[in-house]
Design a protein around this motif. Structure first.
Motif, PDB file in Angstrom:
ATOM      1  N   ARG A   1       0.799  -1.860  -0.264  1.00 24.38           N
ATOM      2  CA  ARG A   1      -0.063   0.099   0.136  1.00 24.38           C
ATOM      3  C   ARG A   1       1.064   1.079  -0.022  1.00 24.38           C
ATOM      4  NH1 ARG A   1      -5.351  -0.580   3.991  1.00 24.38           N
ATOM      5  NH2 ARG A   1      -4.802  -3.299   3.864  1.00 24.38           N
ATOM      6  N   ASP A   2       0.101   2.399  -0.760  1.00 26.51           N
ATOM      7  CA  ASP A   2       1.427   3.697  -0.763  1.00 26.51           C
ATOM      8  C   ASP A   2       2.301   3.658  -1.666  1.00 26.51           C
ATOM      9  OD1 ASP A   2      -0.631   5.217   0.294  1.00 26.51           O
ATOM     10  OD2 ASP A   2      -0.135   4.772   2.771  1.00 26.51           O
ATOM     11  N   ALA A   3       2.494   2.564  -2.436  1.00 29.36           N
ATOM     12  CA  ALA A   3       3.523   2.058  -3.164  1.00 29.36           C
ATOM     13  C   ALA A   3       2.985   2.097  -4.293  1.00 29.36           C
ATOM     14  CB  ALA A   3       4.565   0.702  -2.545  1.00 29.36           C
TER      15      ALA A   3
ATOM     16  N   ALA B   1      -4.367   5.399   5.945  1.00 25.82           N
ATOM     17  CA  ALA B   1      -5.332   4.386   7.116  1.00 25.82           C
ATOM     18  C   ALA B   1      -5.619   3.412   6.548  1.00 25.82           C
ATOM     19  CB  ALA B   1      -6.832   4.846   5.490  1.00 25.82           C
ATOM     20  N   TYR B   2      -4.213   3.192   7.454  1.00 20.67           N
ATOM     21  CA  TYR B   2      -3.800   1.038   8.017  1.00 20.67           C
ATOM     22  C   TYR B   2      -2.564   1.243   8.937  1.00 20.67           C
ATOM     23  CZ  TYR B   2       0.162   2.435   4.292  1.00 20.67           C
ATOM     24  OH  TYR B   2       0.939   2.465   3.649  1.00 20.67           O
TER      25      TYR B   2
ATOM     26  N   SER C   1      -3.248   6.316   0.641  1.00 19.31           N
ATOM     27  CA  SER C   1      -3.858   7.127   1.595  1.00 19.31           C
ATOM     28  C   SER C   1      -3.190   7.978   0.788  1.00 19.31           C
ATOM     29  CB  SER C   1      -4.085   6.620   2.424  1.00 19.31           C
ATOM     30  OG  SER C   1      -4.446   4.884   3.050  1.00 19.31           O
ATOM     31  N   PRO C   2      -3.583   9.658   1.353  1.00 22.71           N
ATOM     32  CA  PRO C   2      -3.268  10.821   1.177  1.00 22.71           C
ATOM     33  C   PRO C   2      -1.914  11.202   1.976  1.00 22.71           C
ATOM     34  CG  PRO C   2      -5.905  10.842   1.712  1.00 22.71           C
ATOM     35  CD  PRO C   2      -5.124   9.241   1.910  1.00 22.71           C
TER      36      PRO C   2
END
Length: 286
Positions: free
Chosen positions: A62-64, A76-77, A70-71
């Protein structure tokens, strides 16, 4: 997007994943560290594992890269979600159990995967890691260097591509071993690929360092049953080598391999002739 990359839905999010090799071969799941993406795992490095008879899977957490994000500044995790993501990704790929290789925060994910989803982990390889994971205080282990502490205090203008590329290059410098020359040109080429491929570079380089590290689990390490290999740079400034030695000592039967002239970095090329045979041996069938 590379023709070999695909988006997989797992645990309610979308993860960008890339697989190499024969699906009939033992699966090796590579889990990158905070601030990195699947590009952290060099394709030539992956190819040598494939040549050794392994199916290799790398993915954006996530985010990668191209996975759900998420912003920036508001992840959000938590770490537990990243663990559930990895297990769900194996489900989505139809893989019962994988040989899991984790780097830094990815090694924290791997530790928890081995503890909470033990049946999914055929073996464990932990690189540049610490017992119990980043974000937990270990007063008995050496602290990160002052240079690394200062690095975490700075951020670039995320809207300025050139400034972000410069930042990525300079961000790697303090983490690398100081006993060998820093490959500025190679790092710049890698940084350009990362920036141009990433949906939200600000989120990739901030959110993973802000997430909840979950409850400390160092006291549970003795329950890991997966065969474990611990690889650690002798010049790691984030987790000095005492962290790696402690991690290996606390996991039953773990093998510890120090990597000379290596800092907190993803298997530099000069160590491939040590690391790749070690991983292939560790992931071989009994």
């Amino acid at each position: 997007m590379s023709t070999s990359e695909r988006i997989v839905k797992a645990n309610g999010v979308e993860l960008c994943v890339e697989s190499f090799g024969d699906p009939a071969d033992p699966a090796v799941l590579l889990i990158h560290g905070a601030g990195h993406s699947l590009l952290a795992w060099d394709e030539e490095f992956v190819g040598r594992l494939v040549a050794g008879g392994r199916q290799v899977i790398r993915y954006d957490r996530r985010d990668a890269g191209r996975s759900t994000g998420s912003p920036a500044g508001s992840p959000a995790y938590g770490l537990g979600d990243l663990v559930a993501d990895a297990a769900a990704l194996l489900d989505a790929l139809g893989i019962t159990a994988a040989h899991v290789v984790g780097m830094s925060q990815g090694a924290a994910v791997a530790q928890l995967l081995a503890l909470d989803h033990a049946d999914r982990v055929a073996s464990l390889t932990l690189a540049s890691s610490t017992p119990g994971g980043p974000g937990h205080h270990h007063p008995d282990l050496p602290a990160m260097s002052r240079e690394i502490q200062e690095f975490f205090a700075n951020e670039p203008d995320w809207s300025d591509r050139a400034a972000v590329i410069d930042y990525l290059v300079e961000a790697e410098r303090p983490f690398a071993a100081h006993s060998r020359p820093f490959d500025t040109d190679g790092m710049r080429a890698a940084a350009e690929r990362v920036v141009d491929r990433t949906a939200d570079i600000a989120a990739q380089l901030t959110n993973p360092f802000m997430i909840d590290a979950s409850e400390p689990w160092r006291g549970r390490l003795g329950h890991i049953g997966a065969p474990t290999l611990v690889l650690h740079g002798t010049e790691d400034p984030l987790f000095p080598i005492g962290h790696g030695r402690a991690l290996a000592a606390e996991i039953p039967g773990a093998r510890f391999v120090p990597l000379e002239q290596t800092g907190h970095e993803v298997f530099p090329r000069h160590q491939w002739d040590v690391v790749i045979p070690a991983i292939l041996d560790h992931t071989a069938a009994d």
